[in-house]
Design a protein around this motif. Sequence first.
Motif, PDB file in Angstrom:
ATOM      1  N   GLY A   1      55.128   6.982  19.829  1.00  0.00           N
ATOM      2  CA  GLY A   1      54.849   6.413  18.405  1.00  0.00           C
ATOM      3  C   GLY A   1      55.830   5.713  17.762  1.00  0.00           C
ATOM      4  N   TYR A   2      57.036   5.940  17.594  1.00  0.00           N
ATOM      5  CA  TYR A   2      58.219   5.249  16.951  1.00  0.00           C
ATOM      6  C   TYR A   2      58.333   3.966  17.634  1.00  0.00           C
ATOM      7  N   SER A   3      58.092   4.267  19.133  1.00  0.00           N
ATOM      8  CA  SER A   3      58.444   2.945  19.920  1.00  0.00           C
ATOM      9  C   SER A   3      57.143   1.823  19.528  1.00  0.00           C
ATOM     10  N   GLU A   4      56.108   2.334  19.376  1.00  0.00           N
ATOM     11  CA  GLU A   4      54.939   1.450  19.165  1.00  0.00           C
ATOM     12  C   GLU A   4      55.179   0.744  17.957  1.00  0.00           C
ATOM     13  N   THR A   5      55.233   1.619  17.061  1.00  0.00           N
ATOM     14  CA  THR A   5      55.445   1.077  15.377  1.00  0.00           C
ATOM     15  C   THR A   5      56.473  -0.057  15.475  1.00  0.00           C
ATOM     16  N   LEU A   6      57.571   0.403  16.063  1.00  0.00           N
ATOM     17  CA  LEU A   6      58.912  -0.561  15.806  1.00  0.00           C
ATOM     18  C   LEU A   6      58.877  -1.739  16.697  1.00  0.00           C
ATOM     19  N   GLY A   7      58.081  -1.628  18.103  1.00  0.00           N
ATOM     20  CA  GLY A   7      58.156  -2.650  19.025  1.00  0.00           C
ATOM     21  C   GLY A   7      59.293  -2.731  19.821  1.00  0.00           C
ATOM     22  N   HIS A   8      60.023  -1.774  19.898  1.00  0.00           N
ATOM     23  CA  HIS A   8      61.194  -1.583  20.628  1.00  0.00           C
ATOM     24  C   HIS A   8      61.360   0.015  21.083  1.00  0.00           C
ATOM     25  N   PRO A   9      61.837   0.329  22.220  1.00  0.00           N
ATOM     26  CA  PRO A   9      61.870   1.492  22.684  1.00  0.00           C
ATOM     27  C   PRO A   9      62.778   2.566  21.737  1.00  0.00           C
ATOM     28  N   VAL A  10      62.150   3.583  21.195  1.00  0.00           N
ATOM     29  CA  VAL A  10      62.988   4.464  20.179  1.00  0.00           C
ATOM     30  C   VAL A  10      63.019   5.618  21.061  1.00  0.00           C
ATOM     31  N   TYR A  11      64.382   6.293  20.976  1.00  0.00           N
ATOM     32  CA  TYR A  11      64.775   7.387  21.680  1.00  0.00           C
ATOM     33  C   TYR A  11      65.199   8.447  20.284  1.00  0.00           C
ATOM     34  N   ILE A  12      64.668   9.553  20.494  1.00  0.00           N
ATOM     35  CA  ILE A  12      65.174  10.605  19.589  1.00  0.00           C
ATOM     36  C   ILE A  12      66.117  11.550  20.140  1.00  0.00           C
ATOM     37  N   LEU A  13      67.438  11.700  19.515  1.00  0.00           N
ATOM     38  CA  LEU A  13      68.492  12.413  20.364  1.00  0.00           C
ATOM     39  C   LEU A  13      68.535  13.545  19.455  1.00  0.00           C
ATOM     40  N   THR A  14      68.652  14.914  20.128  1.00  0.00           N
ATOM     41  CA  THR A  14      68.891  16.120  19.098  1.00  0.00           C
ATOM     42  C   THR A  14      70.173  16.869  19.863  1.00  0.00           C
ATOM     43  N   TYR A  15      71.168  17.441  19.125  1.00  0.00           N
ATOM     44  CA  TYR A  15      72.010  18.081  19.259  1.00  0.00           C
ATOM     45  C   TYR A  15      72.479  18.910  18.431  1.00  0.00           C
ATOM     46  N   THR A  16      73.732  19.824  18.754  1.00  0.00           N
ATOM     47  CA  THR A  16      74.364  20.440  17.654  1.00  0.00           C
ATOM     48  C   THR A  16      76.162  20.082  17.942  1.00  0.00           C
ATOM     49  N   THR A  17      76.587  20.327  16.799  1.00  0.00           N
ATOM     50  CA  THR A  17      78.186  20.478  16.894  1.00  0.00           C
ATOM     51  C   THR A  17      78.626  21.527  16.177  1.00  0.00           C
ATOM     52  N   SER A  18      79.963  22.021  16.373  1.00  0.00           N
ATOM     53  CA  SER A  18      80.235  23.058  15.692  1.00  0.00           C
ATOM     54  C   SER A  18      81.622  22.957  15.296  1.00  0.00           C
ATOM     55  N   GLU A  19      81.870  23.304  13.929  1.00  0.00           N
ATOM     56  CA  GLU A  19      83.156  22.907  13.248  1.00  0.00           C
ATOM     57  C   GLU A  19      83.534  24.173  12.910  1.00  0.00           C
ATOM     58  N   ASN A  20      84.600  24.827  13.037  1.00  0.00           N
ATOM     59  CA  ASN A  20      85.134  26.130  12.541  1.00  0.00           C
ATOM     60  C   ASN A  20      83.975  27.165  12.682  1.00  0.00           C
ATOM     61  N   ASP A  21      83.392  27.758  11.769  1.00  0.00           N
ATOM     62  CA  ASP A  21      82.277  28.618  11.733  1.00  0.00           C
ATOM     63  C   ASP A  21      81.017  28.213  11.406  1.00  0.00           C
ATOM     64  N   HIS A  22      80.855  26.920  11.247  1.00  0.00           N
ATOM     65  CA  HIS A  22      79.792  26.165  11.047  1.00  0.00           C
ATOM     66  C   HIS A  22      79.138  25.481  12.020  1.00  0.00           C
ATOM     67  N   THR A  23      77.586  25.456  12.206  1.00  0.00           N
ATOM     68  CA  THR A  23      76.857  24.736  13.018  1.00  0.00           C
ATOM     69  C   THR A  23      76.227  23.616  12.398  1.00  0.00           C
ATOM     70  N   PHE A  24      76.079  22.649  13.050  1.00  0.00           N
ATOM     71  CA  PHE A  24      75.481  21.403  12.428  1.00  0.00           C
ATOM     72  C   PHE A  24      74.355  20.947  13.405  1.00  0.00           C
ATOM     73  N   HIS A  25      73.203  20.640  12.951  1.00  0.00           N
ATOM     74  CA  HIS A  25      72.038  20.149  13.763  1.00  0.00           C
ATOM     75  C   HIS A  25      72.012  18.401  13.443  1.00  0.00           C
ATOM     76  N   TRP A  26      72.112  17.820  14.710  1.00  0.00           N
ATOM     77  CA  TRP A  26      71.968  16.550  14.422  1.00  0.00           C
ATOM     78  C   TRP A  26      70.511  16.077  14.987  1.00  0.00           C
ATOM     79  N   LYS A  27      69.791  15.091  14.557  1.00  0.00           N
ATOM     80  CA  LYS A  27      68.835  14.360  14.679  1.00  0.00           C
ATOM     81  C   LYS A  27      68.982  13.034  14.660  1.00  0.00           C
ATOM     82  N   ILE A  28      68.688  11.985  15.594  1.00  0.00           N
ATOM     83  CA  ILE A  28      69.052  10.638  15.609  1.00  0.00           C
ATOM     84  C   ILE A  28      67.946   9.693  16.121  1.00  0.00           C
ATOM     85  N   PHE A  29      67.688   8.775  15.075  1.00  0.00           N
ATOM     86  CA  PHE A  29      66.521   7.886  15.973  1.00  0.00           C
ATOM     87  C   PHE A  29      67.417   6.887  16.400  1.00  0.00           C
TER      88      PHE A  29
END
Length: 142
Positions: free
Chosen positions: A75-103
């Motif tokens: 859907g995003y690829s069609e709208t933008l006219g270029h292949p779009v990838y969604i990256l998701t992952y987590t990172t941890s720093e000390n006692d904190h967890t962060f969720h990443w979501k990237i276009f």
Amino acid sequence: GGPAFTHMTVLQTENYPDGGYYYEDMTQDGSILIINCAYPGGRRNGASMEEYAVKSIEHLTMYEAEDLSVEKNSGYSETLGHPVYILTYTTSENDHTFHWKIFMTEADGYTYLYAFDVWREVYADMEDVIDDVFGRLFFLEM
């Protein structure tokens, strides 16, 4: 609707001679970091999108990505006219967890990343908002 986020604090604004840029903003409570960046180059030597994604996220975080998922979004690829990838992952720093979501997309010799780095505690409440923002991204020629 209006902007998804208000009362943002600008952390970094860089424009580079090679046409790349790096903008970083944070919500006032510090729970969400938003990064919009572009840099010249793209996949080389037949690298898979997953391999390239790992290399690309090194531009965003100094912490190791855990549970990385790379999915092409038609859907995003069609709208933008270029292949779009969604990256998701987590990172941890000390006692904190962060969720990443990237276009992530490649166009005209550049890699473009629009990233959300969100505290684990608020990620579930923000995922629909993030997806809405991704659905509104477009290229503006200047």
